[in-house]
Design a protein around this motif. Structure first.
Motif, short mmCIF file in Angstrom:
data_model
loop_
_atom_site.label_atom_id
_atom_site.label_comp_id
_atom_site.label_asym_id
_atom_site.label_seq_id
_atom_site.Cartn_x
_atom_site.Cartn_y
_atom_site.Cartn_z
N ILE A 199 0.86 -1.22 0.07
CA ILE A 199 -0.22 0.03 -0.04
C ILE A 199 0.76 1.33 0.08
O ILE A 199 0.64 2.08 -0.73
N GLN A 200 1.81 1.15 0.87
CA GLN A 200 2.77 2.40 1.06
C GLN A 200 3.63 2.74 -0.30
O GLN A 200 3.55 3.93 -0.81
N MET A 201 3.87 1.74 -1.02
CA MET A 201 4.62 1.86 -2.40
C MET A 201 3.75 2.23 -3.20
O MET A 201 3.93 2.99 -4.22
N GLY A 202 2.43 2.12 -3.37
CA GLY A 202 1.67 2.33 -4.10
C GLY A 202 1.10 3.80 -4.03
O GLY A 202 0.69 4.48 -4.88
N MET A 203 1.73 4.21 -2.79
CA MET A 203 1.22 5.94 -2.68
C MET A 203 2.41 6.81 -3.32
O MET A 203 2.36 7.93 -3.48
N ILE A 204 3.31 5.90 -3.63
CA ILE A 204 4.68 6.71 -4.29
C ILE A 204 4.85 6.38 -5.66
O ILE A 204 4.70 5.28 -5.94
N PRO A 205 4.95 7.33 -6.40
CA PRO A 205 5.02 7.14 -8.12
C PRO A 205 5.93 6.21 -8.24
O PRO A 205 7.39 6.63 -7.85
N GLY A 206 5.97 5.16 -8.81
CA GLY A 206 6.98 4.14 -9.22
C GLY A 206 6.90 3.69 -10.51
O GLY A 206 7.63 2.65 -11.15
N LYS A 207 6.06 4.39 -11.34
CA LYS A 207 5.95 3.73 -12.92
C LYS A 207 6.80 5.03 -13.63
O LYS A 207 6.65 6.03 -13.63
N PHE A 208 7.92 4.39 -14.46
CA PHE A 208 8.80 5.17 -15.14
C PHE A 208 8.79 4.94 -16.55
O PHE A 208 8.89 3.58 -16.80
N PRO A 209 9.00 5.53 -17.60
CA PRO A 209 9.02 7.13 -17.40
C PRO A 209 7.49 7.63 -17.09
O PRO A 209 6.66 7.08 -17.37
N ALA A 210 7.57 8.53 -15.98
CA ALA A 210 6.26 8.98 -15.27
C ALA A 210 5.67 9.86 -16.27
O ALA A 210 4.43 9.74 -16.33
N PHE A 211 6.07 10.58 -17.06
CA PHE A 211 5.28 11.27 -17.98
C PHE A 211 5.90 11.28 -19.55
O PHE A 211 6.44 12.06 -20.07
N PRO A 212 5.33 10.15 -20.06
CA PRO A 212 6.12 9.73 -21.41
C PRO A 212 5.84 10.97 -22.51
O PRO A 212 6.59 11.31 -23.30
N GLY A 213 4.78 11.64 -22.32
CA GLY A 213 4.52 12.98 -23.25
C GLY A 213 5.51 14.11 -23.12
O GLY A 213 5.21 14.90 -24.17
N ARG A 214 5.91 14.14 -21.94
CA ARG A 214 6.65 15.39 -21.44
C ARG A 214 8.37 15.26 -22.05
O ARG A 214 8.88 14.61 -21.25
N LYS A 215 8.53 16.02 -22.95
CA LYS A 215 10.09 15.96 -23.45
C LYS A 215 10.92 16.92 -22.68
O LYS A 215 12.07 16.85 -22.93
N GLU A 216 10.20 17.74 -21.82
CA GLU A 216 11.06 19.04 -21.60
C GLU A 216 11.81 18.66 -20.28
O GLU A 216 12.95 19.19 -20.00
N PHE A 217 11.37 17.44 -19.67
CA PHE A 217 12.35 17.16 -18.43
C PHE A 217 12.12 15.56 -18.47
O PHE A 217 11.50 14.85 -19.05
N ASP A 218 13.07 15.02 -17.58
CA ASP A 218 13.01 13.43 -17.19
C ASP A 218 13.02 13.36 -15.47
O ASP A 218 13.74 14.15 -15.19
N ILE A 219 12.34 12.63 -15.12
CA ILE A 219 12.43 12.40 -13.80
C ILE A 219 12.23 11.14 -13.41
O ILE A 219 12.01 10.15 -14.02
N TYR A 220 13.08 10.84 -12.09
CA TYR A 220 13.19 9.31 -11.79
C TYR A 220 13.17 9.27 -10.17
O TYR A 220 14.08 10.08 -9.47
N GLY A 221 12.75 8.31 -9.75
CA GLY A 221 12.65 8.33 -8.14
C GLY A 221 12.81 6.95 -7.60
O GLY A 221 12.88 5.85 -8.32
N PHE A 222 13.44 6.81 -6.49
CA PHE A 222 13.76 5.13 -5.87
C PHE A 222 13.72 5.46 -4.27
O PHE A 222 14.19 6.32 -3.71
N ILE A 223 12.74 4.39 -4.18
CA ILE A 223 12.82 4.42 -2.31
C ILE A 223 13.06 3.09 -2.07
O ILE A 223 12.74 2.10 -2.54
N GLU A 224 13.70 2.91 -0.89
CA GLU A 224 13.82 1.62 -0.21
C GLU A 224 13.97 1.54 1.31
O GLU A 224 14.75 1.89 1.99
#
Lengths: 788, 98
Positions: A405-430
């Motif tokens: 549930i907790q992991m589900g609250m954090i964005p974990g799908k990448f690329p997060a915004f496939p349509g947005r080419k102006e930036f790239d974002i990536y996150g990781f939690i453990e």
């Protein structure tokens, strides 16, 4: 187990009994042997005395007769007829005497006769006469005549064969006789008696000792006179035989015998037919020696018999003992065996076996009681354990769900915004535990504004996780009210968290809003670690912020809003203290300094690469230690609008890891190069580079036999072709491979490594990154477009 | 299609097309079959070859090691192929012309 114990017991007891018995037997044997020998020694004289007496008597009679005659003759002068009469009577009347001679010294018989030696002897039972002085016999030269004269005493001659008288073994007794003449006796002559040894031989050969024992007689010089094997008689002496048999012991016995000694000795000799005891004694008359042979095995025959009986009895006794031991030890170990079976049952989890009660008060009985107690204790323990385990399992499974549930609250799908080419974002939690208090989040407030945040709740585990959930939810709720800025989002969050904080927890939070078209960022830092900004030119700096207290502590936050601008290619890197304060095995911290050092080499890397570099490095650093705190990282790279063209790739090809797919790659590349209007030379270069790298991966990269995807990205702008090859093969950095020895002579060349050498020399840029479990190779080939 | 011409102890291999990872093992087998008894020297004619990869270089090195440098030559090399030989520093056995 039962059998083994009984077996061991039987073997050890039996071995001990056999050893003791054997020692007794041995002792008995030696004592008996000694006793027998003593007895035999004592009885030897009785056994042999008859033969000795008979032999000595035989010689004594002859000696007496001969000496009597000498007295008879020496007294006065006798006429020739008188002398002949006396001699013929002696020979005639004594069976043992075969002949007798009266040999005179010169002129002692009559003053006118020089030699005179009348001799009567028996031949085929008729009495014959001969004067030994009349032929050429020359009696004074013979031993039987001059030996007794020289020694001045009667003598027995060595035995000899009488060739004239029936080839019998003979010996001669010679007595010198004297006539009184004033004070001294004057020698007159020698009187002899020839005696056949046939009778003596018979006496000796009739001696029987046990079964095969015998007697033998040797002369003064060792010549064998009687012996069971007649071939030795008169032909061999005890010394010649000792020589023949190479038997020094026999020689020694022979020497003792002719020296006139008496003894009872053990000897092993061919003459005595093997091991035997020999008793020898000399005859008083003539120094001949009589020997008696006692064969040893016959001497000890009774002892052997006794021993055989004893061994047989022992064997039967031991067999009975063995049966007895087996029966007893089986009876003793049977309860142990039963207990072993029960213990085995315990081992497999069966605690309901009935333990038969034991009445005995010995060790087995007390073991039995211990088993009963152990059974009860184990049953109780296992029940408790079951309860605890099921409770723990329940908690664990709940925690597992909580984590999901907790992991589900954090964005974990990448690329997060496939349509947005102006930036790239990536996150990781453990999280360090199943659930944790770290958080990151990002979402668009409107089309142009990206809200992003990273935070860390005080404490760890479930309480922190719940507080984190509240924080994230509130942030989303407040953040998505369009028009709000960071300052008001933070303030409203703080108010809520302060008012609903029974657990007195707090959260550090960095909250920013990126204006995507401009690259401008406004942010508030509520007590969180300062993020890093990595400029495209490689300069790394901590974001210089004034920060306020964390959220959830005080309603009065007194925060400030800051701004900065991201240029094209710049990256902002956010992290929690789980990264900078990761501990290694030596209790050292990873440190902020280390992060900034690592970031220096990571300019222009995509966020995903950058983050995995950092995370991998932290994990390698704290290798072998338990993760102490949650780890969270977030990175945003800003491209701006102009870089849209380079990403995504112009052309992407995904193939399976089979070498046959190389032909389709080649065809596709050739087609693409034609479309891009590139020269054949450039096209060949691209083909060669791709072929070398992909074939390398397919041949050597995979440790399994499964199907894998290899991704090939191709991009082309006005003077550069960019190639990217991504695969999930094992880690292999071709860039760092040493160049093959292309300078060595062709005949010294190694076969391998040529492909990578070609790639290095055919490309203008050649880089490698390991991202997660993927190899990423990036290549650039510059060209001058000649074809139009 | 590759052609193999035998003249006494000399084997001339007239190769054609692309020589890449896929077809080089076939080529190696063909050469080994033609190299049986009596062949002492080998010439590769690359007139018709416009592409080679490192696998071809491996075949060349193996053959040079087998027959000796003085008994091996490559002729009629195209510029694009020559470039690969140059990078690999193997031009000593290559002649561009006939």
């Amino acid at each position: 187990m039962n059998k083994r114990l009984a077996y061991k017991l039987s073997i050890s007891i039996l071995s001990a009994v056999i050893l003791i018995f054997f020692m007794i037997l041995l002792y008995n044997y030696y004592i008996s042997r000694k006793l027998i020998l003593t007895n035999v020694k004592e009885n030897t004289k009785n056994l042999t005395s008859s033969a000795i007496n008979k032999s000595e008597g035989f010689f004594r009679v002859i000696e007496k007769i001969t000496k009597n005659i000498s007295y008879l003759i020496c007294d006065n002068d006798k006429s020739e007829n008188e002398i002949k009469n006396i001699l013929s009577n002696i020979v005639k009347n004594n069976d043992e005497i075969c002949g007798s001679c009266l040999a005179y010294e010169p002129y002692k018989f009559k003053s006118n006769i020089e030699y005179f030696a009348p001799y009567f002897y028996k031949k085929a039972d008729t009495l014959l006469y001969k004067n030994l002085a009349e032929d050429e016999y020359n009696y004074p030269a013979w031993g039987w005549y001059h030996n007794p004269i020289e020694k001045c005493k009667p003598l027995w001659s060595e035995p000899y064969f009488d060739k004239g008288g029936g080839n019998e073994l003979m010996t001669t007794y010679s007595v010198p006789f004297y006539r009184p003449n004033g004070k001294t006796d004057s020698l007159i002559g020698v009187i002899t008696a020839d005696v056949s040894l046939k009778w003596l031989q018979e006496v000796v050969s009739q001696v029987k000792i046990f079964e095969t024992g015998f007697a033998f007689l040797i002369s003064e010089t060792g010549t064998i006179i009687t012996y069971p094997d007649t071939n030795y008689v008169m032909k061999e002496s005890i010394f010649s035989l000792a020589e023949k048999f190479k038997d020094p012991d026999l020689k020694k016995v022979g020497e003792e015998m002719i020296a006139g000694h008496e003894d009872f000795v053990p000897i092993s000799s061919a003459l005595f037919k093997g091991k035997s005891w020999v008793y020898y004694t000399h005859l008083k008359n003539n120094n001949w020696s009589l020997g008696f042979v006692f064969p040893e095995n016959e001497l000890y025959a009774d002892l052997y018999k006794l021993n055989q009986t004893l061994i047989l009895m022992a064997a039967i006794g031991l067999a009975l003992l063995l049966i007895l031991i087996i029966v007893i030890s089986n009876r003793v170990t049977r309860p142990l065996h039963a207990l072993a079976m029960i213990a085995e049952g315990f081992g497999t989890g069966n605690f309901d076996i009935d333990i038969p009660p034991s009445q005995s008060s010995d060790e087995v009985g007390s073991l039995n009681k211990s088993f009963v107690r152990m059974q009860t204790a184990l049953k109780k323990y296992i029940e408790n354990l079951k309860l605890t385990t099921s409770a723990k399992e329940k908690i664990e499974s709940e925690l597992k769900i909580a984590r999901e549930i907790q992991m589900g609250m954090i964005p974990g799908k990448f690329p997060a915004f496939p349509g947005r080419k102006e930036f790239d974002i990536y996150g990781f939690i453990e999280p360090a535990k199943e659930v944790g208090g770290d958080l990151y989040d990002f979402f668009f407030i409107d089309d142009d504004r990206l809200c992003f945040a990273i935070g860390d709740v005080s404490g760890k585990g479930t309480p922190a996780a719940l507080f984190m959930a509240v924080t994230t939810t509130i942030m989303r709720a407040e953040g998505q009210i369009a028009g709000l800025n960071t300052s008001s989002i933070i303030e409203r969050m703080n108010t809520y968290l302060c008012n609903n904080n029974e657990g007195n927890l707090f959260v550090t939070l960095f909250l920013g809003i990126l204006n995507v078209p401009t690259g401008e960022v406004e942010y508030v830092n509520a007590g969180h670690n300062k993020p890093f900004v990595i400029k495209s030119n490689g300069v790394v700096s901590e974001l210089d912020t004034s920060h306020c207290i964390p959220l959830g502590i005080n309603l009065n936050l007194s925060h400030t809003t800051n701004t900065f601008k991201l240029e094209k290619g710049d990256t902002i890197f956010l992290y929690t203290d789980g990264v900078s304060e990761a501990f290694n095995i030596h209790d050292q911290q990873y440190s902020i300094k280390k992060i900034s050092e690592l970031l220096l080499n990571l300019a222009n890397h995509a966020p995903i690469e950058l983050i995995h570099h950092i995370v991998d490095d932290v994990k390698a650093f704290s290798h072998d230690t338990e993760q102490s705190d949650d780890i969270s990282v977030l990175a945003i790279q800003y491209y701006g609008k102009q870089l849209l063209k380079t990403s995504p790739p112009d052309y992407q090809l995904v193939i399976k890891n089979s070498i046959t797919n190389l032909s389709s790659i080649s065809e596709n590349i050739t087609q693409l190069c034609n479309n891009w209007k590139l020269t054949t030379e450039v096209c060949n270069r691209v083909n060669l580079v791709v072929e070398e790298l992909i074939s390398n991966t397919i041949f050597y990269g995979y440790t399994d036999t499964l199907e894998h995807d290899i991704i090939l990205n191709l991009m082309c702008d006005k003077d550069t072709i960019s190639i990217e090859i991504i695969d999930d093969a094992k880690e292999f950095n071709p860039v760092e491979q040493p160049s093959t020895g292309t300078n060595s002579a062709i005949t010294e060349r190694e076969i391998g490594g040529m492909g990578i050498h070609l790639v290095k020399n055919l490309t203008d840029s050649f880089t490698y990154h390991r991202i997660g479990n993927q190899n990423s190779i990036k290549i650039e080939i510059h060209f001058n477009k000649k074809q139009s | 299609m590759n052609k193999y011409v035998r003249n006494g102890g000399l084997l001339t291999c007239i190769l054609s097309g692309k020589i890449d990872t896929l077809n080089s093992s076939v080529l190696e087998n063909e050469i080994n079959e033609n190299m049986k008894e009596g062949i002492t020297s080998i010439v590769f004619d690359l007139q018709e070859v416009d592409y080679i990869s490192s696998t071809f270089l491996r075949i060349v090195i193996k053959i040079v090691k087998a027959v000796g440098k003085e008994n091996f030559a490559i002729t009629n090399v195209q510029p694009s192929v020559l470039m690969v030989f140059k990078i690999a520093n193997l031009t000593e056995i290559v002649t561009v012309g006939q």
